[in-house]
Design a protein around this motif. Structure first.
Motif, mmCIF file in Angstrom:
data_model
loop_
_atom_site.group_PDB
_atom_site.id
_atom_site.type_symbol
_atom_site.label_atom_id
_atom_site.label_comp_id
_atom_site.label_asym_id
_atom_site.label_seq_id
_atom_site.Cartn_x
_atom_site.Cartn_y
_atom_site.Cartn_z
ATOM 1 N N ASP A 96 0.821 -1.215 0.000
ATOM 2 C CA ASP A 96 0.000 0.000 0.000
ATOM 3 C C ASP A 96 0.854 1.264 0.000
ATOM 4 O OD1 ASP A 96 -2.324 -1.417 -0.054
ATOM 5 O OD2 ASP A 96 -2.854 -1.110 2.052
ATOM 6 N N GLU A 97 2.044 1.166 0.553
ATOM 7 C CA GLU A 97 2.900 2.346 0.710
ATOM 8 C C GLU A 97 3.802 2.593 -0.502
ATOM 9 O OE1 GLU A 97 5.013 1.403 4.243
ATOM 10 O OE2 GLU A 97 3.391 2.022 5.596
ATOM 11 N N VAL A 98 4.214 1.525 -1.170
ATOM 12 C CA VAL A 98 5.196 1.667 -2.238
ATOM 13 C C VAL A 98 4.570 2.283 -3.485
ATOM 14 C CG1 VAL A 98 4.838 -0.605 -3.314
ATOM 15 C CG2 VAL A 98 7.095 0.463 -3.364
ATOM 16 N N GLU A 99 5.364 3.054 -4.202
ATOM 17 C CA GLU A 99 4.888 3.699 -5.429
ATOM 18 C C GLU A 99 5.549 3.125 -6.677
ATOM 19 O OE1 GLU A 99 5.323 7.893 -5.110
ATOM 20 O OE2 GLU A 99 3.974 8.063 -3.367
ATOM 21 N N ASP A 100 6.731 2.566 -6.514
ATOM 22 C CA ASP A 100 7.451 2.011 -7.655
ATOM 23 C C ASP A 100 6.766 0.739 -8.146
ATOM 24 O OD1 ASP A 100 9.664 1.651 -9.509
ATOM 25 O OD2 ASP A 100 10.256 -0.008 -8.209
ATOM 26 N N PRO A 101 6.347 0.682 -9.431
ATOM 27 C CA PRO A 101 5.637 -0.491 -9.959
ATOM 28 C C PRO A 101 6.426 -1.795 -9.836
ATOM 29 C CG PRO A 101 5.443 1.347 -11.473
ATOM 30 C CD PRO A 101 6.454 1.740 -10.443
ATOM 31 N N LYS A 102 7.751 -1.718 -10.058
ATOM 32 C CA LYS A 102 8.558 -2.942 -9.980
ATOM 33 C C LYS A 102 8.642 -3.467 -8.556
ATOM 34 C CE LYS A 102 11.438 -2.251 -14.069
ATOM 35 N NZ LYS A 102 12.822 -2.140 -14.604
ATOM 36 N N GLU A 103 8.791 -2.550 -7.590
ATOM 37 C CA GLU A 103 8.837 -2.966 -6.198
ATOM 38 C C GLU A 103 7.480 -3.509 -5.755
ATOM 39 O OE1 GLU A 103 10.161 -3.638 -2.253
ATOM 40 O OE2 GLU A 103 11.071 -3.586 -4.241
ATOM 41 N N SER A 104 6.421 -2.886 -6.263
ATOM 42 C CA SER A 104 5.081 -3.373 -5.972
ATOM 43 C C SER A 104 4.891 -4.785 -6.517
ATOM 44 C CB SER A 104 4.043 -2.430 -6.589
ATOM 45 O OG SER A 104 2.742 -2.881 -6.335
ATOM 46 N N GLY A 105 5.425 -5.013 -7.714
ATOM 47 C CA GLY A 105 5.345 -6.349 -8.304
ATOM 48 C C GLY A 105 6.126 -7.368 -7.500
ATOM 49 N N ARG A 106 7.287 -6.955 -7.009
ATOM 50 C CA ARG A 106 8.106 -7.868 -6.189
ATOM 51 C C ARG A 106 7.373 -8.244 -4.906
ATOM 52 N NH1 ARG A 106 10.954 -8.333 -1.937
ATOM 53 N NH2 ARG A 106 10.508 -6.210 -1.227
ATOM 54 N N LEU A 107 6.725 -7.266 -4.282
ATOM 55 C CA LEU A 107 5.970 -7.533 -3.055
ATOM 56 C C LEU A 107 4.765 -8.421 -3.335
ATOM 57 C CD1 LEU A 107 6.145 -3.968 -1.487
ATOM 58 C CD2 LEU A 107 7.182 -6.048 -0.546
ATOM 59 N N ASP A 108 4.154 -8.222 -4.489
ATOM 60 C CA ASP A 108 3.030 -9.081 -4.881
ATOM 61 C C ASP A 108 3.495 -10.526 -4.986
ATOM 62 O OD1 ASP A 108 0.847 -10.339 -6.096
ATOM 63 O OD2 ASP A 108 0.327 -8.566 -7.246
ATOM 64 N N MET A 109 4.633 -10.743 -5.627
ATOM 65 C CA MET A 109 5.184 -12.098 -5.742
ATOM 66 C C MET A 109 5.485 -12.673 -4.363
ATOM 67 S SD MET A 109 7.713 -11.934 -9.065
ATOM 68 C CE MET A 109 8.497 -10.376 -8.684
ATOM 69 N N GLU A 110 6.045 -11.828 -3.495
ATOM 70 C CA GLU A 110 6.374 -12.279 -2.141
ATOM 71 C C GLU A 110 5.111 -12.683 -1.380
ATOM 72 O OE1 GLU A 110 8.768 -10.761 1.877
ATOM 73 O OE2 GLU A 110 8.638 -9.460 0.106
ATOM 74 N N PHE A 111 4.039 -11.916 -1.552
ATOM 75 C CA PHE A 111 2.771 -12.242 -0.884
ATOM 76 C C PHE A 111 2.280 -13.622 -1.303
ATOM 77 C CE2 PHE A 111 -1.865 -12.401 -0.832
ATOM 78 C CZ PHE A 111 -2.162 -11.995 0.457
#
Length: 244
Positions: free
Chosen positions: A141-156
């Motif tokens: 929810d906090e991150v703005e960078d699309p790539k970092e958001s994608g990495r967190l999605d994978m981690e979830f």
């Protein structure tokens, strides 16, 4: 032919020597004669037992070591282990590349096993694992960078699968991890470009988490389906573009 006691007769079949040796090790493992951390016989003894050259034994042992099934310790001996993930990931990536596996196929299989993983995670996840998922969602929810958001999605999703505590699901997921992670990352970037879909995806992830906390598979399966509906909409749209 348990323990290959009649191995010389077996050799008369139309098989190469390394196949005989590989079948010997396979039979030993499948029959339970060899277990994780067991020390295997020295090369010389196996060669005498199977009436083959020591080079043939070394060839198969080297292959088993590469595959993560044998630990060759200098000065100590050779031991059975079970860490095939690295080899299996490479192997599956090559197979999927050769077969030109498409995202639609990844989507279908992922939808199936992640729903099962969620059901098991509701039953088996520890408080620590649930909290880890919670922290990932906060960061998403906090991150703005699309790539970092994608990495967190994978981690979830990887954490959710691990929380199922089903070793076959975890193992299978690791086998197709590279293509799966590329799939998640690619589609998340595309979905996040649409504010409506981005918010719907955010809610779906939180609803999956809430179902874990509440131990409510009905709500969880609905949230998981909503998650895949969002991905499916984007996938269908992209497929139409490719077809046109």
């Amino acid at each position: 032919m348990n323990e290959f006691t009649d191995f010389k007769t077996y050799k008369m079949k139309n098989k190469k020597t390394y196949q005989y040796v590989f079948d010997y090790f396979s039979e030993q493992i499948l029959s339970g004669e060899l277990k994780i951390n067991d020390k295997i016989l020295p090369e010389r003894e196996i060669a005498e037992k199977l009436d083959v050259s020591r080079n043939s034994i070394r060839e198969v042992m080297h292959m088993l070591e590469i595959n993560g099934l044998l630990d060759c310790r200098q000065g100590s001996g050779n031991y059975i282990r079970c860490e095939p993930q690295g080899y299996m990931v490479q192997f599956m990536n090559m197979v999927m590349a050769l077969h030109k596996i498409e995202y639609t196929e990844v989507y279908d299989i992922r939808m199936g096993y992640e729903t099962v993983a969620l059901r098991l995670a509701i039953k088996n996840a520890t408080e620590e694992e649930i909290e880890q998922l919670h922290q990932i969602l906060i960061k998403m929810d906090e991150v703005e960078d699309p790539k970092e958001s994608g990495r967190l999605d994978m981690e979830f999703h990887n954490k959710l699968i691990a929380a199922s505590h089903n070793r076959l699901i975890v193992l299978y997921s690791s086998m197709i991890a590279e293509l799966m992670n590329r799939f998640i990352s690619d589609f998340r970037v595309r979905i996040m470009a649409d504010p409506r879909q981005a918010e719907a995806l955010r809610r779906a992830h939180w609803n999956i988490y809430d179902s874990l906390v509440a131990k409510d598979f009905v709500a969880g399966s609905f949230a998981m389906q909503r998650h895949f509906d969002i991905v499916g909409e984007k996938l269908e749209y992209l497929q139409k573009q490719l077809d046109n």
